[in-house]
Scaffold this motif. Structure first.
Motif, PDB file in Angstrom:
ATOM      1  N   THR A 198     -17.087 -38.619   8.356  1.00  0.00           N
ATOM      2  CA  THR A 198     -17.702 -39.235   9.534  1.00  0.00           C
ATOM      3  C   THR A 198     -18.329 -38.158  10.423  1.00  0.00           C
ATOM      4  OG1 THR A 198     -15.535 -39.195  10.631  1.00  0.00           O
ATOM      5  CG2 THR A 198     -16.197 -41.249   9.591  1.00  0.00           C
ATOM      6  N   ILE A 199     -17.637 -37.033  10.547  1.00  0.00           N
ATOM      7  CA  ILE A 199     -18.176 -35.942  11.366  1.00  0.00           C
ATOM      8  C   ILE A 199     -19.410 -35.345  10.698  1.00  0.00           C
ATOM      9  CG2 ILE A 199     -17.672 -33.666  12.326  1.00  0.00           C
ATOM     10  CD1 ILE A 199     -14.705 -34.536  12.428  1.00  0.00           C
ATOM     11  N   LEU A 200     -19.322 -35.108   9.384  1.00  0.00           N
ATOM     12  CA  LEU A 200     -20.440 -34.519   8.654  1.00  0.00           C
ATOM     13  C   LEU A 200     -21.661 -35.428   8.694  1.00  0.00           C
ATOM     14  CD1 LEU A 200     -21.181 -32.033   6.983  1.00  0.00           C
ATOM     15  CD2 LEU A 200     -20.486 -33.286   4.941  1.00  0.00           C
ATOM     16  N   ALA A 201     -21.450 -36.742   8.539  1.00  0.00           N
ATOM     17  CA  ALA A 201     -22.567 -37.689   8.578  1.00  0.00           C
ATOM     18  C   ALA A 201     -23.269 -37.644   9.929  1.00  0.00           C
ATOM     19  CB  ALA A 201     -22.055 -39.101   8.282  1.00  0.00           C
ATOM     20  N   SER A 202     -22.501 -37.523  11.002  1.00  0.00           N
ATOM     21  CA  SER A 202     -23.104 -37.495  12.334  1.00  0.00           C
ATOM     22  C   SER A 202     -23.951 -36.237  12.527  1.00  0.00           C
ATOM     23  CB  SER A 202     -22.023 -37.571  13.415  1.00  0.00           C
ATOM     24  OG  SER A 202     -21.269 -36.378  13.473  1.00  0.00           O
ATOM     25  N   ILE A 203     -23.518 -35.119  11.920  1.00  0.00           N
ATOM     26  CA  ILE A 203     -24.276 -33.871  12.046  1.00  0.00           C
ATOM     27  C   ILE A 203     -25.597 -33.976  11.292  1.00  0.00           C
ATOM     28  CG2 ILE A 203     -24.280 -31.419  11.455  1.00  0.00           C
ATOM     29  CD1 ILE A 203     -21.226 -31.456  11.913  1.00  0.00           C
ATOM     30  N   PHE A 204     -25.554 -34.490  10.058  1.00  0.00           N
ATOM     31  CA  PHE A 204     -26.785 -34.643   9.294  1.00  0.00           C
ATOM     32  C   PHE A 204     -27.705 -35.688   9.923  1.00  0.00           C
ATOM     33  CE2 PHE A 204     -24.646 -32.305   5.938  1.00  0.00           C
ATOM     34  CZ  PHE A 204     -25.700 -31.566   5.402  1.00  0.00           C
ATOM     35  N   ALA A 205     -27.103 -36.671  10.599  1.00  0.00           N
ATOM     36  CA  ALA A 205     -27.919 -37.693  11.261  1.00  0.00           C
ATOM     37  C   ALA A 205     -28.747 -37.082  12.386  1.00  0.00           C
ATOM     38  CB  ALA A 205     -27.030 -38.802  11.807  1.00  0.00           C
TER      39      ALA A 205
ATOM     40  N   VAL B 275     -16.977 -26.464  13.631  1.00  0.00           N
ATOM     41  CA  VAL B 275     -16.918 -25.703  12.384  1.00  0.00           C
ATOM     42  C   VAL B 275     -17.962 -26.196  11.388  1.00  0.00           C
ATOM     43  CG1 VAL B 275     -15.483 -25.092  10.396  1.00  0.00           C
ATOM     44  CG2 VAL B 275     -14.472 -25.149  12.687  1.00  0.00           C
ATOM     45  N   LEU B 276     -18.047 -27.524  11.207  1.00  0.00           N
ATOM     46  CA  LEU B 276     -18.987 -28.089  10.245  1.00  0.00           C
ATOM     47  C   LEU B 276     -20.433 -27.866  10.685  1.00  0.00           C
ATOM     48  CD1 LEU B 276     -17.316 -31.460   9.217  1.00  0.00           C
ATOM     49  CD2 LEU B 276     -17.231 -29.257   8.069  1.00  0.00           C
ATOM     50  N   ARG B 277     -20.683 -27.923  11.983  1.00  0.00           N
ATOM     51  CA  ARG B 277     -22.045 -27.702  12.466  1.00  0.00           C
ATOM     52  C   ARG B 277     -22.505 -26.281  12.128  1.00  0.00           C
ATOM     53  NH1 ARG B 277     -21.110 -29.298  17.102  1.00  0.00           N
ATOM     54  NH2 ARG B 277     -21.669 -31.479  16.793  1.00  0.00           N
ATOM     55  N   THR B 278     -21.581 -25.343  12.220  1.00  0.00           N
ATOM     56  CA  THR B 278     -21.905 -23.965  11.842  1.00  0.00           C
ATOM     57  C   THR B 278     -22.240 -23.879  10.359  1.00  0.00           C
ATOM     58  OG1 THR B 278     -20.437 -23.109  13.568  1.00  0.00           O
ATOM     59  CG2 THR B 278     -21.048 -21.600  11.804  1.00  0.00           C
ATOM     60  N   GLU B 279     -21.482 -24.602   9.519  1.00  0.00           N
ATOM     61  CA  GLU B 279     -21.753 -24.616   8.080  1.00  0.00           C
ATOM     62  C   GLU B 279     -23.151 -25.159   7.800  1.00  0.00           C
ATOM     63  OE1 GLU B 279     -20.140 -23.856   5.226  1.00  0.00           O
ATOM     64  OE2 GLU B 279     -18.423 -22.935   6.216  1.00  0.00           O
TER      65      GLU B 279
ATOM     66  N   VAL C 138     -23.188 -44.017  13.523  1.00  0.00           N
ATOM     67  CA  VAL C 138     -23.176 -42.780  12.740  1.00  0.00           C
ATOM     68  C   VAL C 138     -23.345 -41.539  13.612  1.00  0.00           C
ATOM     69  CG1 VAL C 138     -25.656 -42.629  12.252  1.00  0.00           C
ATOM     70  CG2 VAL C 138     -24.003 -41.805  10.560  1.00  0.00           C
ATOM     71  N   SER C 139     -23.922 -41.681  14.784  1.00  0.00           N
ATOM     72  CA  SER C 139     -24.085 -40.520  15.659  1.00  0.00           C
ATOM     73  C   SER C 139     -22.833 -40.207  16.458  1.00  0.00           C
ATOM     74  CB  SER C 139     -25.261 -40.743  16.623  1.00  0.00           C
ATOM     75  OG  SER C 139     -25.012 -41.877  17.445  1.00  0.00           O
ATOM     76  N   ASP C 140     -21.828 -41.076  16.387  1.00  0.00           N
ATOM     77  CA  ASP C 140     -20.587 -40.863  17.151  1.00  0.00           C
ATOM     78  C   ASP C 140     -19.389 -40.995  16.223  1.00  0.00           C
ATOM     79  OD1 ASP C 140     -18.437 -40.811  18.868  1.00  0.00           O
ATOM     80  OD2 ASP C 140     -19.371 -42.097  20.384  1.00  0.00           O
TER      81      ASP C 140
END
Length: 473
Positions: A331-338, A248-252, A361-363
């Protein structure tokens, strides 16, 4: 009064009495554990007379079970609370109101009458399913109110003002913003009443669990007491939930690209970049009227390369007990931006101590397993860890997520934040990052952040995504 009008009024009163019986039974069941025999027998007579199944009156039967046995009712449950404008539909259909009252009562009773005592995995799963039907009744997909997914009315084009009033349904439109949080509280209560360790140790019971924020919170709190099969099942549930939220967050994040178009870089000549409209327009001079054919001698492609500069994103998250939702989302959002190009992401979690989670941060799964929820707030400890990470202030964004209830040390943290902000760092204070958007912030901090020119943004995850993408653009 004419005879037909007297008969009509009599019918109106009759149907209204039926509807009231169903709603009085609902209220009695919600607020009084004693069964009211008269209301039960009257409601049974009404439901049978209007052609609905008696299972609607049995709280032990899930809505799923009712729909499986009577598939034609699925369409009636969808959008049940999304009323119609009385002016548009004409006179009220009293018989339809009675039918709707029976269906509304079923959903509300199954969701809000949760009882007391221990809860099994099957009971939790059944409640989650029934809560999903309640969300569908409000025009949301299952999970839409609890997890911040598509807004109310996403399935049915929105909730009109006064929803339900014109169709015999109680006007719940003003309560919609609070319903998601109430469902979350109910789910958290059910999870807390489970014998979770016993359930996780049994593969069959564990398989019945549906991952949710409340369940993840309990698993993170109790992970130190789990081992073997129970720990493996707990990790599997956490990973399932993380994967669902990450999607969901990746889509955002991907809704719009980061950075301005860089036209100095030639467009990549691949089919997905082909600018068909421009290609046709530029080649119109090659149109052959005799053959009715357009000859293309030059293809045009869209520029997709974007101009970006290296940016550092430092996320500081309060991991005290009240901030679990924020911890999971961040934590999920940080991994996506990373994973974005030229974005250097650092993540720090703190309560009375601070821990640097940047190596993982990637996991997000590994990051969450390294958190210890609970404790108090000591912001200066986290600031001491964050400040050395600021190399280029004007290329750095510091996101601080907390309710800012400090250990009577508000001024030291605020002074440090002011110093960092005035150095050129983009500072974004966030009251919480919850899927429902709920937030509670220390008023002392709220007023001072507002005076500083950095007001606390809304706690909804989509608002933070927007702020971060604006910084990175």
């Amino acid at each position: 009064m004419s005879e037909p009008m007297r008969e009509s009024m009599s019918e109106v009163d009759f149907q209204e009495n039926r509807r009231q019986v169903l709603y009085w039974r609902l209220l009695a069941r919600l607020f009084d554990h004693e069964e009211q025999a008269a209301l039960e027998s009257s409601s049974a007579a009404v439901v049978t007379d209007i052609g609905l199944p008696r299972e609607l009156l049995d709280q032990r039967t899930s809505v799923d079970s009712v729909v499986q046995r009577h598939p034609e009712l699925a369409a009636e449950f969808d959008g049940l609370m999304v009323g119609e404008d009385e002016d548009e539909v004409g006179p009220r259909d009293r018989a339809a109101e009675v039918r709707r009252a029976a269906l509304v009562s079923k959903i509300l009773l199954n969701v809000f009458a949760t009882g007391s005592g221990s809860v099994s995995a099957e009971q939790l799963s059944r409640w989650q399913s029934d809560a999903g039907w309640l969300e569908r009744a409000f025009g949301c997909p299952p999970g839409g109110l609890r997890s911040g997914g598509p807004g109310v009315g996403a399935m049915h084009g929105g909730v009109p003002s006064g929803a339900g009033a014109g169709a015999g349904v109680p006007d719940l439109s003003n309560l919609i913003p609070a319903i998601g949080s109430e469902l979350g509280d109910l789910e958290a209560d059910l999870v807390s009443r489970m014998r979770l360790r016993e359930v996780l140790a049994d593969p069959h019971l564990a398989a019945r669990l549906t991952p949710s924020m409340s369940l993840v919170e309990q698993l993170l709190r109790d992970k130190g007491n789990l081992s073997g099969l129970a720990l493996a099942n707990a990790k599997a549930l956490i990973r399932r939930y993380i994967d669902e939220v990450a999607e969901v967050l990746r889509t955002e994040v991907e809704k719009s690209s980061v950075g301005a178009l860089d036209r100095s870089v030639p467009p990549k000549r691949v089919f997905r970049n082909l600018d068909l409209d421009r290609t046709i327009w530029k080649n119109l001079t090659n149109w052959s009227p005799e053959e009715e054919r357009l000859y293309v001698d030059h293809l045009y492609y869209r520029h997709t390369a974007r101009r970006t500069t290296p940016q550092r994103l430092i996320v500081v998250v309060d991991q005290s007990g009240s901030m679990t939702d924020s911890m999971v989302n961040c934590t999920i959002l940080a991994s996506i931006f990373a994973g974005l190009p030229k974005v250097d992401v650092h993540l720090i979690a703190y309560d009375t101590r601070a821990v640097d989670l940047t190596p993982w941060v990637s996991d997000p799964f590994e990051m969450l397993l390294r958190t210890n929820l609970g404790g108090g707030n000591d912001g200066p400890v986290a600031m001491a860890m964050a400040r050395p990470k600021i190399a280029e202030p004007r290329s750095t964004c510091l996101v601080w997520i907390s309710d800012f209830y400090e250990f009577d040390r508000s001024q030291p943290l605020f002074d440090a934040i002011c110093e960092v902000y005035r150095s050129g760092v983009r500072f974004i204070p966030v009251g919480s990052v919850t899927s429902s958007g709920r937030q509670e912030v220390n008023p002392w901090f709220r007023e001072r952040f507002k005076d500083l020119g950095t007001p606390v943004i809304s706690g909804h995850i989509s608002k933070l995504v927007h702020e971060l993408k604006t910084f990175l653009a």
